[in-house]
Design a protein around this motif. Sequence first.
Motif, PDB file in Angstrom:
ATOM      1  N   CYS A   1       0.818  -1.213   0.000  1.00  0.00           N
ATOM      2  CA  CYS A   1       0.000   0.000   0.000  1.00  0.00           C
ATOM      3  C   CYS A   1       0.855   1.268   0.000  1.00  0.00           C
ATOM      4  N   LEU A   2       1.987   1.199   0.674  1.00  0.00           N
ATOM      5  CA  LEU A   2       2.904   2.342   0.768  1.00  0.00           C
ATOM      6  C   LEU A   2       2.192   3.549   1.357  1.00  0.00           C
ATOM      7  N   PHE A   3       1.885   4.551   0.568  1.00  0.00           N
ATOM      8  CA  PHE A   3       1.349   5.811   1.072  1.00  0.00           C
ATOM      9  C   PHE A   3      -0.146   5.956   0.830  1.00  0.00           C
ATOM     10  N   GLN A   4      -0.833   4.911   0.363  1.00  0.00           N
ATOM     11  CA  GLN A   4      -2.266   4.994   0.136  1.00  0.00           C
ATOM     12  C   GLN A   4      -2.951   3.740   0.681  1.00  0.00           C
ATOM     13  N   LYS A   5      -4.277   3.746   0.710  1.00  0.00           N
ATOM     14  CA  LYS A   5      -5.018   2.643   1.320  1.00  0.00           C
ATOM     15  C   LYS A   5      -5.007   1.381   0.467  1.00  0.00           C
ATOM     16  N   SER A   6      -5.051   1.540  -0.850  1.00  0.00           N
ATOM     17  CA  SER A   6      -5.085   0.371  -1.734  1.00  0.00           C
ATOM     18  C   SER A   6      -3.669   0.019  -2.183  1.00  0.00           C
ATOM     19  N   PRO A   7      -3.392  -1.272  -2.402  1.00  0.00           N
ATOM     20  CA  PRO A   7      -2.042  -1.685  -2.807  1.00  0.00           C
ATOM     21  C   PRO A   7      -1.715  -1.263  -4.230  1.00  0.00           C
ATOM     22  N   LEU A   8      -0.430  -1.094  -4.490  1.00  0.00           N
ATOM     23  CA  LEU A   8       0.059  -0.735  -5.815  1.00  0.00           C
ATOM     24  C   LEU A   8       0.618  -1.964  -6.513  1.00  0.00           C
ATOM     25  N   LYS A   9       0.409  -2.027  -7.799  1.00  0.00           N
ATOM     26  CA  LYS A   9       1.019  -3.086  -8.601  1.00  0.00           C
ATOM     27  C   LYS A   9       2.284  -2.523  -9.238  1.00  0.00           C
ATOM     28  N   VAL A  10       3.400  -3.178  -9.003  1.00  0.00           N
ATOM     29  CA  VAL A  10       4.688  -2.720  -9.536  1.00  0.00           C
ATOM     30  C   VAL A  10       5.252  -3.815 -10.433  1.00  0.00           C
ATOM     31  N   CYS A  11       5.530  -3.481 -11.667  1.00  0.00           N
ATOM     32  CA  CYS A  11       6.053  -4.471 -12.602  1.00  0.00           C
ATOM     33  C   CYS A  11       7.097  -3.827 -13.509  1.00  0.00           C
ATOM     34  N   ILE A  12       7.951  -4.676 -14.078  1.00  0.00           N
ATOM     35  CA  ILE A  12       8.926  -4.189 -15.048  1.00  0.00           C
ATOM     36  C   ILE A  12       8.189  -3.735 -16.297  1.00  0.00           C
ATOM     37  N   CYS A  13       8.529  -2.573 -16.800  1.00  0.00           N
ATOM     38  CA  CYS A  13       7.869  -2.047 -17.989  1.00  0.00           C
ATOM     39  C   CYS A  13       8.180  -2.940 -19.183  1.00  0.00           C
ATOM     40  N   THR A  14       7.158  -3.404 -19.864  1.00  0.00           N
ATOM     41  CA  THR A  14       7.351  -4.302 -21.018  1.00  0.00           C
ATOM     42  C   THR A  14       6.930  -3.654 -22.321  1.00  0.00           C
ATOM     43  N   ARG A  15       6.746  -2.354 -22.302  1.00  0.00           N
ATOM     44  CA  ARG A  15       6.352  -1.659 -23.523  1.00  0.00           C
ATOM     45  C   ARG A  15       7.438  -1.796 -24.566  1.00  0.00           C
ATOM     46  N   GLN A  16       7.084  -2.240 -25.743  1.00  0.00           N
ATOM     47  CA  GLN A  16       8.043  -2.452 -26.812  1.00  0.00           C
ATOM     48  C   GLN A  16       8.043  -1.258 -27.766  1.00  0.00           C
ATOM     49  N   ARG A  17       9.208  -0.940 -28.262  1.00  0.00           N
ATOM     50  CA  ARG A  17       9.341   0.134 -29.249  1.00  0.00           C
ATOM     51  C   ARG A  17       9.750  -0.468 -30.593  1.00  0.00           C
ATOM     52  N   SER A  18       9.164   0.065 -31.644  1.00  0.00           N
ATOM     53  CA  SER A  18       9.456  -0.451 -32.981  1.00  0.00           C
ATOM     54  C   SER A  18      10.677   0.198 -33.608  1.00  0.00           C
ATOM     55  N   PHE A  19      11.312   1.108 -32.877  1.00  0.00           N
ATOM     56  CA  PHE A  19      12.487   1.790 -33.412  1.00  0.00           C
ATOM     57  C   PHE A  19      13.545   1.831 -32.321  1.00  0.00           C
ATOM     58  N   PRO A  20      14.818   1.848 -32.705  1.00  0.00           N
ATOM     59  CA  PRO A  20      15.882   1.861 -31.694  1.00  0.00           C
ATOM     60  C   PRO A  20      15.890   3.172 -30.918  1.00  0.00           C
ATOM     61  N   GLN A  21      16.148   3.073 -29.625  1.00  0.00           N
ATOM     62  CA  GLN A  21      16.201   4.256 -28.784  1.00  0.00           C
ATOM     63  C   GLN A  21      17.585   4.878 -28.828  1.00  0.00           C
ATOM     64  N   GLN A  22      17.623   6.195 -28.940  1.00  0.00           N
ATOM     65  CA  GLN A  22      18.897   6.893 -28.948  1.00  0.00           C
ATOM     66  C   GLN A  22      19.403   7.051 -27.524  1.00  0.00           C
ATOM     67  N   ALA A  23      20.685   6.781 -27.342  1.00  0.00           N
ATOM     68  CA  ALA A  23      21.288   6.874 -26.009  1.00  0.00           C
ATOM     69  C   ALA A  23      21.706   8.327 -25.767  1.00  0.00           C
ATOM     70  N   TRP A  24      20.806   9.101 -25.185  1.00  0.00           N
ATOM     71  CA  TRP A  24      21.086  10.506 -24.908  1.00  0.00           C
ATOM     72  C   TRP A  24      22.119  10.632 -23.795  1.00  0.00           C
ATOM     73  N   ALA A  25      23.032  11.575 -23.970  1.00  0.00           N
ATOM     74  CA  ALA A  25      24.015  11.854 -22.925  1.00  0.00           C
ATOM     75  C   ALA A  25      23.327  12.527 -21.745  1.00  0.00           C
ATOM     76  N   LEU A  26      23.760  12.178 -20.529  1.00  0.00           N
ATOM     77  CA  LEU A  26      23.267  12.872 -19.345  1.00  0.00           C
ATOM     78  C   LEU A  26      23.793  14.304 -19.319  1.00  0.00           C
TER      79      LEU A  26
END
Length: 267
Positions: free
Chosen positions: A80-105
């Motif tokens: 529940c952490l900071f609210q009354k109902s529990p949170l679902k936490v999962c690894i993001c599985t969203r797929q991208r159809s194009f390569p992601q650019q590695a932006w410099a910090l």
Amino acid sequence: MADVLEFRVPAGNSTTLLVLGLETDEAEHALYEAFSAFGLLYSVRIRKNAPVARPGYHALVKFYSARDARRAQDALNQQCLFQKSPLKVCICTRQRSFPQQAWALNSYKCQELANHYLGFNGWSSHIITLQNISGFEEEEVRTSPRSQQLKYLCIQELTIPQHGICTRGVGVAEPHVDTSQEFLMAAYRAQKLAAQQALSNAFQKILFVALENGKIAVEYSSTQEDLVDCLTEEELGGLIQVTDLTSSQMSPEGEEEILSDFSMDGE
């Protein structure tokens, strides 16, 4: 297993957690507090659920380390952490159809990452040269007498003494100045921005290897021999011709952070 960390915006699904079941869009600070206990965070972003989903909000929590993200998921899923109902936490599985650019910090994020893994006294930097390399285009001056092109070059050295690492970065800033009243402020900001870019560029040449036992190895990771790293300070001090840094090398968030001094260290 070892976790390899570059001074770039974390890319890929393994470092990003999807948090479902948020009751409010004002929980960013609470999420940051809960998840940062497991490792350094790059960002926390809350979004409203799509109209086809149940009412409420979800969040994307991005870590630098995939291992830290997995630990946070295991510990916080269905809590529940900071609210009354529990949170679902999962690894993001969203797929991208194009390569992601590695932006410099940007330089602020680079310092934050270095301080987290090396400590506030684990690295230092100093400016080797900060030069005004401005040029005036004759045609532009004729058509617009009050318009000037300002350009500053900075070369900065980064040192990580405990790991025997010393590398250098180059930064170039070129703001356009329309009026003489803006010139001094633009020159000051150009010097700041060139210094920030130089520090970020120096950090791009190294990577951290986070071992399972908590120790950190630091490696020089430049793909080819860098002339800036090979020359002496005297040779660099007189350097005029440089390779310009294009906007494609910078983080999409830009270099908005203005630091209090050109010379920076972990303190």
